[in-house]
Scaffold this motif. Structure first.
Motif, PDB file in Angstrom:
ATOM      1  N   THR A   6     -36.757 -62.736  37.817  1.00  0.00           N
ATOM      2  CA  THR A   6     -36.781 -63.907  37.009  1.00  0.00           C
ATOM      3  C   THR A   6     -37.781 -63.557  36.058  1.00  0.00           C
ATOM      4  OG1 THR A   6     -36.118 -65.395  38.774  1.00  0.00           O
ATOM      5  CG2 THR A   6     -37.152 -66.463  36.559  1.00  0.00           C
ATOM      6  N   THR A   7     -39.097 -63.163  36.463  1.00  0.00           N
ATOM      7  CA  THR A   7     -39.817 -62.910  35.426  1.00  0.00           C
ATOM      8  C   THR A   7     -39.745 -61.845  34.491  1.00  0.00           C
ATOM      9  OG1 THR A   7     -41.543 -63.477  36.997  1.00  0.00           O
ATOM     10  CG2 THR A   7     -42.346 -61.846  35.315  1.00  0.00           C
ATOM     11  N   GLY A   8     -38.574 -60.637  34.943  1.00  0.00           N
ATOM     12  CA  GLY A   8     -38.349 -59.615  34.229  1.00  0.00           C
ATOM     13  C   GLY A   8     -37.265 -60.088  33.053  1.00  0.00           C
ATOM     14  N   ILE A   9     -36.377 -60.903  33.333  1.00  0.00           N
ATOM     15  CA  ILE A   9     -35.521 -61.629  32.418  1.00  0.00           C
ATOM     16  C   ILE A   9     -36.204 -62.442  31.460  1.00  0.00           C
ATOM     17  CG2 ILE A   9     -33.696 -63.311  32.267  1.00  0.00           C
ATOM     18  CD1 ILE A   9     -32.811 -62.426  35.347  1.00  0.00           C
ATOM     19  N   ALA A  10     -37.260 -63.280  31.745  1.00  0.00           N
ATOM     20  CA  ALA A  10     -37.783 -64.093  30.734  1.00  0.00           C
ATOM     21  C   ALA A  10     -39.018 -63.103  30.018  1.00  0.00           C
ATOM     22  CB  ALA A  10     -39.064 -64.851  31.464  1.00  0.00           C
ATOM     23  N   THR A  11     -39.280 -62.015  30.437  1.00  0.00           N
ATOM     24  CA  THR A  11     -40.371 -61.082  29.601  1.00  0.00           C
ATOM     25  C   THR A  11     -39.202 -60.416  28.484  1.00  0.00           C
ATOM     26  OG1 THR A  11     -41.773 -60.895  31.651  1.00  0.00           O
ATOM     27  CG2 THR A  11     -42.040 -59.297  29.622  1.00  0.00           C
ATOM     28  N   THR A  12     -38.222 -60.018  29.162  1.00  0.00           N
ATOM     29  CA  THR A  12     -37.398 -59.434  28.193  1.00  0.00           C
ATOM     30  C   THR A  12     -36.699 -60.306  27.169  1.00  0.00           C
ATOM     31  OG1 THR A  12     -36.413 -58.085  30.154  1.00  0.00           O
ATOM     32  CG2 THR A  12     -35.045 -58.201  28.191  1.00  0.00           C
ATOM     33  N   VAL A  13     -36.438 -61.540  27.499  1.00  0.00           N
ATOM     34  CA  VAL A  13     -35.931 -62.509  26.409  1.00  0.00           C
ATOM     35  C   VAL A  13     -37.005 -62.855  25.532  1.00  0.00           C
ATOM     36  CG1 VAL A  13     -35.381 -64.932  26.171  1.00  0.00           C
ATOM     37  CG2 VAL A  13     -34.077 -63.427  27.881  1.00  0.00           C
ATOM     38  N   LEU A  14     -38.279 -62.982  25.912  1.00  0.00           N
ATOM     39  CA  LEU A  14     -39.455 -63.458  24.979  1.00  0.00           C
ATOM     40  C   LEU A  14     -39.767 -61.981  24.160  1.00  0.00           C
ATOM     41  CD1 LEU A  14     -41.863 -65.188  27.331  1.00  0.00           C
ATOM     42  CD2 LEU A  14     -40.631 -66.332  25.631  1.00  0.00           C
ATOM     43  N   GLY A  15     -39.793 -60.948  24.659  1.00  0.00           N
ATOM     44  CA  GLY A  15     -39.989 -59.615  23.845  1.00  0.00           C
ATOM     45  C   GLY A  15     -38.612 -59.496  22.979  1.00  0.00           C
ATOM     46  N   VAL A  16     -37.634 -59.957  23.127  1.00  0.00           N
ATOM     47  CA  VAL A  16     -36.704 -59.711  21.972  1.00  0.00           C
ATOM     48  C   VAL A  16     -36.824 -60.551  21.129  1.00  0.00           C
ATOM     49  CG1 VAL A  16     -34.142 -59.952  21.694  1.00  0.00           C
ATOM     50  CG2 VAL A  16     -34.907 -58.566  23.496  1.00  0.00           C
ATOM     51  N   VAL A  17     -37.312 -61.866  21.214  1.00  0.00           N
ATOM     52  CA  VAL A  17     -37.395 -63.004  20.561  1.00  0.00           C
ATOM     53  C   VAL A  17     -38.634 -62.519  19.463  1.00  0.00           C
ATOM     54  CG1 VAL A  17     -38.151 -65.402  20.117  1.00  0.00           C
ATOM     55  CG2 VAL A  17     -36.235 -64.973  21.712  1.00  0.00           C
ATOM     56  N   ALA A  18     -39.528 -62.216  20.218  1.00  0.00           N
ATOM     57  CA  ALA A  18     -40.802 -61.581  19.399  1.00  0.00           C
ATOM     58  C   ALA A  18     -40.379 -60.537  18.474  1.00  0.00           C
ATOM     59  CB  ALA A  18     -42.003 -61.190  20.275  1.00  0.00           C
ATOM     60  N   TYR A  19     -39.575 -59.620  18.839  1.00  0.00           N
ATOM     61  CA  TYR A  19     -39.015 -58.496  17.987  1.00  0.00           C
ATOM     62  C   TYR A  19     -38.393 -58.948  16.920  1.00  0.00           C
ATOM     63  CZ  TYR A  19     -37.413 -54.108  16.643  1.00  0.00           C
ATOM     64  OH  TYR A  19     -36.648 -52.960  15.572  1.00  0.00           O
ATOM     65  N   VAL A  20     -37.534 -59.860  17.164  1.00  0.00           N
ATOM     66  CA  VAL A  20     -36.606 -60.249  15.995  1.00  0.00           C
ATOM     67  C   VAL A  20     -37.459 -61.071  14.765  1.00  0.00           C
ATOM     68  CG1 VAL A  20     -34.799 -62.096  15.393  1.00  0.00           C
ATOM     69  CG2 VAL A  20     -34.551 -60.466  17.316  1.00  0.00           C
ATOM     70  N   VAL A  21     -38.479 -62.114  15.390  1.00  0.00           N
ATOM     71  CA  VAL A  21     -39.570 -62.558  14.680  1.00  0.00           C
ATOM     72  C   VAL A  21     -40.336 -61.680  13.950  1.00  0.00           C
ATOM     73  CG1 VAL A  21     -41.529 -64.063  14.529  1.00  0.00           C
ATOM     74  CG2 VAL A  21     -39.561 -64.712  15.853  1.00  0.00           C
ATOM     75  N   GLY A  22     -40.653 -60.524  14.654  1.00  0.00           N
ATOM     76  CA  GLY A  22     -41.410 -59.509  13.719  1.00  0.00           C
ATOM     77  C   GLY A  22     -40.891 -58.799  12.631  1.00  0.00           C
ATOM     78  N   THR A  23     -39.375 -58.871  12.692  1.00  0.00           N
ATOM     79  CA  THR A  23     -38.851 -58.163  11.515  1.00  0.00           C
ATOM     80  C   THR A  23     -38.574 -59.001  10.603  1.00  0.00           C
ATOM     81  OG1 THR A  23     -36.643 -58.839  12.464  1.00  0.00           O
ATOM     82  CG2 THR A  23     -37.271 -56.723  13.225  1.00  0.00           C
ATOM     83  N   VAL A  24     -38.959 -60.323  10.566  1.00  0.00           N
ATOM     84  CA  VAL A  24     -39.088 -61.126   9.715  1.00  0.00           C
ATOM     85  C   VAL A  24     -40.168 -61.396   8.894  1.00  0.00           C
ATOM     86  CG1 VAL A  24     -38.206 -63.649   8.862  1.00  0.00           C
ATOM     87  CG2 VAL A  24     -36.698 -62.162  10.694  1.00  0.00           C
ATOM     88  N   ALA A  25     -41.336 -61.643   9.839  1.00  0.00           N
ATOM     89  CA  ALA A  25     -42.805 -61.870   9.242  1.00  0.00           C
ATOM     90  C   ALA A  25     -43.568 -61.025   9.982  1.00  0.00           C
ATOM     91  CB  ALA A  25     -42.883 -63.459   9.643  1.00  0.00           C
TER      92      ALA A  25
END
Length: 50
Positions: A6-25
């Motif tokens: 569960t921690t792995g899934i949450a960390t992966t999802v948060l990392g992907v969201v942070a990566y997408v936000v990082g491509t914009v700003a």
């Protein structure tokens, strides 16, 4: 699901969201999003079923 998986899934999802936000700003520490995805996938894989 175990706590590790569960921690792995949450960390992966948060990392992907942070990566997408990082491509914009640009924001400090955005390179850690890739590390979060790698760690999340590892925890997800190691976290086995009960």
């Amino acid at each position: 699901m175990t706590r590790v998986r569960t921690t792995g899934i949450a960390t992966t999802v948060l990392g992907v969201v942070a990566y997408v936000v990082g491509t914009v700003a640009a924001y400090p520490g955005r390179a850690f999003s890739v590390t979060a995805v790698m760690v999340g996938i590892t925890l997800w894989a190691v976290g086995g079923d009960t």
